[in-house]
Structures are given as structure tokens and as C-alpha cells.
Design an enzyme around this catalytic site. Structure first.
Site, mmCIF file in Angstrom:
data_model
loop_
_atom_site.group_PDB
_atom_site.id
_atom_site.type_symbol
_atom_site.label_atom_id
_atom_site.label_comp_id
_atom_site.label_asym_id
_atom_site.label_seq_id
_atom_site.Cartn_x
_atom_site.Cartn_y
_atom_site.Cartn_z
ATOM 1 N N GLY A 83 40.112 35.702 42.773
ATOM 2 C CA GLY A 83 38.865 35.294 43.389
ATOM 3 C C GLY A 83 38.268 36.344 44.303
ATOM 4 N N GLU A 84 37.298 35.921 45.100
ATOM 5 C CA GLU A 84 36.519 36.858 45.900
ATOM 6 C C GLU A 84 36.687 36.535 47.387
ATOM 7 O OE1 GLU A 84 32.777 37.921 43.925
ATOM 8 O OE2 GLU A 84 33.405 36.655 42.257
ATOM 9 N N CYS A 188 33.033 33.165 47.652
ATOM 10 C CA CYS A 188 33.478 33.285 46.262
ATOM 11 C C CYS A 188 32.482 34.024 45.383
ATOM 12 C CB CYS A 188 33.794 31.908 45.676
ATOM 13 S SG CYS A 188 35.110 31.049 46.551
#
Length: 232
Positions: A83-84, A188
């Protein structure tokens, strides 16, 4: 760091830990690593750890530096989860989930789907309709505010790492965090949508009620007979 003793829950093969005090992020990662090492050789039970962090941002393996809008606002931790960028802080229930997928179903996509289902069922117990969205990680709610068009806000985040089929990291459910703290990132990597919490949605619950809903829903999804229950 002081860790609470494991609690008794309906699923005898999963130990639940609950930390009352906020847990430093680096210490939490070190503890996950320790538990996972013992989980690989079967010397420790599968574990779900409920906690809160002090305000901080984490950057997953796909994080884009341009999504960190206010780099000096809170500490930023690079982490091995997928993910971010995401935010953790007080008023957010974080659940770190350390399961051995070899005992269950060695399928990462199925595991993420099960985490989504866990959150959706827990939210349903709290009177909130959470939904999945293709191409948008996490759990979302539809909003209809007076005078505003329909929009969708994110109420829970999911970020996982799997090593030798043992899972790390997990979920973060917004109960009553300071939502302005999300302004320092593009959560995200998804722009054009908002972030919400249970209290923002008008659901006035505390962590005790949230934890009870999570535990009951976990048993439905990850307990015997559940979609991600232990094999045989």
C-alpha cells in the site's frame, strides 16, 4: 513497552492482546517480527493485537513521495506492508493480525478479502454499512449530506505483509480520530474521496464497543467454519 496479557475469546487458537497505552510504531513492528518468528516454528499462537498509536504517517511499499503533503507534520515511518501512505493516531483502532495462512488458506487475495469481510461485519454490528470498492483499498461508506451530492468516505484502512505465509500488519478502523490529521497525506494514494469515522457518522461508541464487535465478527470470518477458518 508494556503488552497486555492475552485474553480469552471463543477461538482457542488465537491469542488476543490489548494495549491500553499508545504504542510506539517502531516498537510495534519489532513485536510483530518477534511474534512472527515464533509463529513460523509453531511455538507461539496466532495473535490479534489491538492498540492505538501516537500521531504518525506510514509509507507502504507502493508509497509515492508526492502523496506526503506535509512531511514535517508527524513522524513518517517506512514500513514493509503493501500500500501507500496512511495515518495512525489516537481514536483509531489498529488491529495487527498475525495468522499462519498455511493452517488456513495460503491465498493472499482471499486473506485480504477476509479482512474486508471482517470489517464489514463488525461495522454492521455497530449500525454502519461498510462496502468494498474495486480499485480502492479499504472499507467505504456512502454519504448523503444535506445540500451536498452523494459521496463516499473511507472509514477503515487495510495494509498487509505476508512472509512465509505468516501475516503482518492488518487493519485500522477510524473510531474518533482527529480527521484533520489525514490532511497531511493523500490517504492510500486515493484522491477525490474523503475520510470519515464512526463518530463523524453519528455512531457514538467507544473502543470497548468497537473491540467487542471486532472480536465477534472475527470469529465469524476466521473461526471454525468461517471463510478463512483453520483447516481441518
Amino acid at each position: 513497552m508494556s503488552l497486555a496479557q492475552a485474553e480469552s475469546v471463543p477461538s482457542p487458537d488465537v491469542a488476543w492482546r490489548h494495549s491500553e497505552a499508545q504504542v510506539d510504531y517502531a516498537a510495534a513492528v519489532a513485536e510483530m517480527e518477534r511474534l512472527a518468528c515464533h509463529g513460523h516454528d509453531g511455538s507461539a499462537p496466532e495473535t490479534v493485537w489491538l492498540l492505538e498509536h501516537p500521531p504518525l504517517y506510514t509509507a507502504g511499499t507502493s508509497a509515492d513521495a508526492s502523496d506526503l503533503l506535509q512531511p514535517d507534520r508527524f513522524p513518517v515511518h517506512r514500513t514493509g506492508r503493501g500500500g501507500e501512505f496512511t495515518y495512525h493516531g489516537p481514536g483509531q483502532r489498529v488491529a495487527y493480525v498475525l495468522l499462519d495462512l498455511k493452517r488456513r488458506r495460503p491465498d493472499v487475495r482471499a486473506y485480504v478479502h477476509a479482512l474486508e469481510e471482517w470489517l464489514i461485519r463488525a461495522l454492521d454490528r455497530l449500525g454502519v454499512e461498510g462496502e468494498r470498492r474495486d480499485g480502492r483499498v479499504g472499507i467505504w461508506v456512502r454519504r448523503t449530506d444535506r445540500g451536498e451530492p452523494l459521496r463516499e468516505d473511507k472509514v477503515a484502512a487495510i495494509g498487509v505483509r505476508v512472509r512465509r505465509w505468516v501475516t503482518f500488519h492488518g487493519i485500522a478502523l477510524n473510531v474518533e480520530p482527529d480527521l484533520s490529521h489525514f490532511d497531511g497525506i493523500v490517504p492510500c494514494g486515493i484522491s477525490g474521496h474523503g475520510v470519515t469515522s464512526l463518530v463523524d457518522l453519528g455512531v457514538l461508541v467507544g473502543m470497548t464497543e468497537v473491540d467487542a464487535a471486532l472480536k465477534r465478527a472475527f470469529e465469524e470470518v476466521f473461526g471454525a467454519g468461517g471463510m478463512m477458518g483453520p483447516a481441518g
